[in-house]
Design a protein around this motif. Structure first.
Motif, PDB file in Angstrom:
ATOM      1  N   MET A  23      38.713  29.135  38.019  1.00  0.00           N
ATOM      2  CA  MET A  23      37.878  29.747  39.048  1.00  0.00           C
ATOM      3  C   MET A  23      36.404  29.475  38.768  1.00  0.00           C
ATOM      4  SD  MET A  23      39.825  33.419  39.537  1.00  0.00           S
ATOM      5  CE  MET A  23      38.492  34.069  40.583  1.00  0.00           C
ATOM      6  N   LYS A  24      35.997  29.664  37.527  1.00  0.00           N
ATOM      7  CA  LYS A  24      34.601  29.433  37.149  1.00  0.00           C
ATOM      8  C   LYS A  24      34.226  27.966  37.333  1.00  0.00           C
ATOM      9  CE  LYS A  24      30.764  30.925  35.016  1.00  0.00           C
ATOM     10  NZ  LYS A  24      29.929  32.061  35.450  1.00  0.00           N
ATOM     11  N   PHE A  26      35.332  25.854  39.490  1.00  0.00           N
ATOM     12  CA  PHE A  26      35.296  25.373  40.863  1.00  0.00           C
ATOM     13  C   PHE A  26      34.626  26.340  41.840  1.00  0.00           C
ATOM     14  CE2 PHE A  26      39.165  23.363  38.952  1.00  0.00           C
ATOM     15  CZ  PHE A  26      38.554  22.142  38.714  1.00  0.00           C
ATOM     16  N   GLY A  27      33.914  27.332  41.321  1.00  0.00           N
ATOM     17  CA  GLY A  27      33.056  28.147  42.169  1.00  0.00           C
ATOM     18  C   GLY A  27      33.649  29.427  42.710  1.00  0.00           C
ATOM     19  N   PHE A  28      34.849  29.793  42.291  1.00  0.00           N
ATOM     20  CA  PHE A  28      35.464  31.049  42.742  1.00  0.00           C
ATOM     21  C   PHE A  28      35.020  32.191  41.822  1.00  0.00           C
ATOM     22  CE2 PHE A  28      38.100  27.600  44.193  1.00  0.00           C
ATOM     23  CZ  PHE A  28      38.455  27.956  45.475  1.00  0.00           C
ATOM     24  N   GLU A  29      34.933  33.390  42.377  1.00  0.00           N
ATOM     25  CA  GLU A  29      34.334  34.487  41.613  1.00  0.00           C
ATOM     26  C   GLU A  29      35.229  35.715  41.467  1.00  0.00           C
ATOM     27  OE1 GLU A  29      30.788  35.275  43.780  1.00  0.00           O
ATOM     28  OE2 GLU A  29      29.788  33.412  43.192  1.00  0.00           O
ATOM     29  N   ASP A  30      35.894  36.121  42.537  1.00  0.00           N
ATOM     30  CA  ASP A  30      36.597  37.411  42.545  1.00  0.00           C
ATOM     31  C   ASP A  30      38.072  37.250  42.223  1.00  0.00           C
ATOM     32  OD1 ASP A  30      34.261  38.789  43.272  1.00  0.00           O
ATOM     33  OD2 ASP A  30      34.554  38.245  45.377  1.00  0.00           O
ATOM     34  N   LEU A  31      38.502  37.925  41.159  1.00  0.00           N
ATOM     35  CA  LEU A  31      39.881  37.850  40.678  1.00  0.00           C
ATOM     36  C   LEU A  31      40.554  39.205  40.810  1.00  0.00           C
ATOM     37  CD1 LEU A  31      42.215  36.380  39.204  1.00  0.00           C
ATOM     38  CD2 LEU A  31      41.078  36.977  37.044  1.00  0.00           C
ATOM     39  N   TYR A  32      41.743  39.214  41.421  1.00  0.00           N
ATOM     40  CA  TYR A  32      42.554  40.429  41.554  1.00  0.00           C
ATOM     41  C   TYR A  32      43.852  40.227  40.781  1.00  0.00           C
ATOM     42  CZ  TYR A  32      39.377  41.890  45.270  1.00  0.00           C
ATOM     43  OH  TYR A  32      38.261  42.263  45.976  1.00  0.00           O
ATOM     44  N   GLU A  54      32.659  35.890  30.619  1.00  0.00           N
ATOM     45  CA  GLU A  54      31.437  36.669  30.789  1.00  0.00           C
ATOM     46  C   GLU A  54      31.374  37.387  32.127  1.00  0.00           C
ATOM     47  OE1 GLU A  54      29.525  37.014  28.262  1.00  0.00           O
ATOM     48  OE2 GLU A  54      30.584  35.513  27.056  1.00  0.00           O
ATOM     49  N   ASP A  55      32.091  36.881  33.134  1.00  0.00           N
ATOM     50  CA  ASP A  55      31.976  37.509  34.453  1.00  0.00           C
ATOM     51  C   ASP A  55      33.296  37.586  35.203  1.00  0.00           C
ATOM     52  OD1 ASP A  55      32.128  34.761  34.906  1.00  0.00           O
ATOM     53  OD2 ASP A  55      30.082  34.576  35.620  1.00  0.00           O
ATOM     54  N   VAL A  56      33.976  36.464  35.430  1.00  0.00           N
ATOM     55  CA  VAL A  56      35.194  36.487  36.248  1.00  0.00           C
ATOM     56  C   VAL A  56      36.241  37.413  35.646  1.00  0.00           C
ATOM     57  CG1 VAL A  56      37.097  35.113  37.190  1.00  0.00           C
ATOM     58  CG2 VAL A  56      34.780  34.150  37.122  1.00  0.00           C
ATOM     59  N   LEU A  57      36.540  37.222  34.374  1.00  0.00           N
ATOM     60  CA  LEU A  57      37.627  37.982  33.751  1.00  0.00           C
ATOM     61  C   LEU A  57      37.304  39.470  33.585  1.00  0.00           C
ATOM     62  CD1 LEU A  57      40.473  37.590  32.764  1.00  0.00           C
ATOM     63  CD2 LEU A  57      39.584  36.968  30.518  1.00  0.00           C
ATOM     64  N   PRO A  58      36.169  39.843  33.018  1.00  0.00           N
ATOM     65  CA  PRO A  58      35.904  41.281  32.857  1.00  0.00           C
ATOM     66  C   PRO A  58      35.715  42.016  34.178  1.00  0.00           C
ATOM     67  CG  PRO A  58      33.998  39.995  32.197  1.00  0.00           C
ATOM     68  CD  PRO A  58      35.115  39.018  32.382  1.00  0.00           C
ATOM     69  N   ASN A  59      35.382  41.284  35.244  1.00  0.00           N
ATOM     70  CA  ASN A  59      35.194  41.921  36.550  1.00  0.00           C
ATOM     71  C   ASN A  59      36.457  41.927  37.403  1.00  0.00           C
ATOM     72  OD1 ASN A  59      32.466  42.478  36.062  1.00  0.00           O
ATOM     73  ND2 ASN A  59      31.822  40.457  36.791  1.00  0.00           N
ATOM     74  N   ALA A  60      37.549  41.423  36.855  1.00  0.00           N
ATOM     75  CA  ALA A  60      38.801  41.394  37.616  1.00  0.00           C
ATOM     76  C   ALA A  60      39.251  42.810  37.971  1.00  0.00           C
ATOM     77  CB  ALA A  60      39.886  40.690  36.810  1.00  0.00           C
ATOM     78  N   GLU A  61      39.779  42.946  39.191  1.00  0.00           N
ATOM     79  CA  GLU A  61      40.247  44.254  39.651  1.00  0.00           C
ATOM     80  C   GLU A  61      41.774  44.304  39.630  1.00  0.00           C
ATOM     81  OE1 GLU A  61      38.579  45.969  43.180  1.00  0.00           O
ATOM     82  OE2 GLU A  61      36.863  44.592  43.117  1.00  0.00           O
ATOM     83  N   ILE A  62      42.316  45.411  39.129  1.00  0.00           N
ATOM     84  CA  ILE A  62      43.766  45.616  39.146  1.00  0.00           C
ATOM     85  C   ILE A  62      44.124  46.343  40.440  1.00  0.00           C
ATOM     86  CG2 ILE A  62      45.723  46.711  38.001  1.00  0.00           C
ATOM     87  CD1 ILE A  62      44.232  46.399  35.367  1.00  0.00           C
ATOM     88  N   VAL A  63      45.005  45.715  41.233  1.00  0.00           N
ATOM     89  CA  VAL A  63      45.375  46.254  42.539  1.00  0.00           C
ATOM     90  C   VAL A  63      46.885  46.152  42.708  1.00  0.00           C
ATOM     91  CG1 VAL A  63      43.165  45.599  43.577  1.00  0.00           C
ATOM     92  CG2 VAL A  63      45.097  44.015  43.683  1.00  0.00           C
TER      93      VAL A  63
END
Length: 238
Positions: A23-24, A26-32, A54-63
């Protein structure tokens, strides 16, 4: 709108990290994440994530899977099967490159959904997905590892997410026509200095023109070639 990415029921944290890294890249940001494995800081996820730690993984949301279906236009990724219009849980499907064109024209938030390592998304989940995508692969072994499948798909879909303004300009700056024509003149002089057969010279000049015409040389490349000709001419005069 930039698609988000979801991973359903991943068994290993390493694959989640691999997907976050892709994701990082290729420009994708939000991971669920739906029912994820343990993703603590010492897990393989952070080891495999590269700068995405630093950003994608720690900001991932569990849904929940219900959340994905209810809030996004969903595209589920699965292996190609022999299904057809008579049995269409996994049919029809688009390839990732076909998705680029279709999603570019849609003003909606899309979620790219990837499933488990062993079985991917199950039929009950695919029945609730809006679109199905599949990566063409060898008929002898069409099944891809979860991390591989996501990386290939995100690479193909990067035009939907990447900010090209941040990329270096790698386009070829073709030399001016005057520079190229000067090289042809110089090359002709070089042939004369070699006592090149006069009857062969027009054909050789035409061949050189065709070679450079296909190559689209830069100004620096043309200058380098002329430098080689000058050095060769000086050696011939010695």
């Amino acid at each position: 709108m930039k698609p988000v990415v979801a991973v359903v029921d991943a068994e290993t944290s390493g694959n989640v990290g691999t997907i976050a890294r892709a994701m990082k890249n290729f420009g994708f940001e939000d991971l669920y994440l739906v029912n994820p494995p343990d993703l603590h800081r010492d897990s393989e996820a952070y080891g495999f994530a590269g700068q995405a730690r630093e950003d994608v993984l720690p900001n991932a949301e569990i849904v929940t899977f219900d959340y994905l279906v209810e809030n996004f236009h969903t595209v589920g990724f699965t292996s190609i099967t022999n299904e057809d219009a008579r049995k269409h849980t996994r049919f029809p499907f688009r390839t990732p490159d076909e998705l680029v064109a279709s999603l570019s024209d849609v003003e909606t938030q899309t979620c790219l959904v990837f499933g488990r390592e062993r079985v991917g998304l199950v039929n009950e989940e695919l029945e609730r997905i809006d679109e199905v995508a599949s990566i063409p692969a060898s008929a002898d072994y069409p099944s891809l590892n979860l991390g591989q499948a996501a990386t290939v798909a995100l690479y193909e879909l990067q035009d939907l997410a990447r900010d090209d303004s941040q990329l270096p300009d790698v386009s070829t700056q073709r030399a001016d026509e005057a520079e190229i024509e000067a090289f042809y003149d110089h090359f002709g002089e070089f042939l004369d200095d070699l006592d090149y057969p006069g009857e062969k010279k027009p054909k050789t000049l035409r061949m050189m023109r065709r070679i450079l015409g296909r190559a689209h040389p830069t100004g620096r490349e043309v200058n380098t070639l002329r430098g080689i000709l000058r050095r060769a001419q000086r050696k011939a005069d010695d």
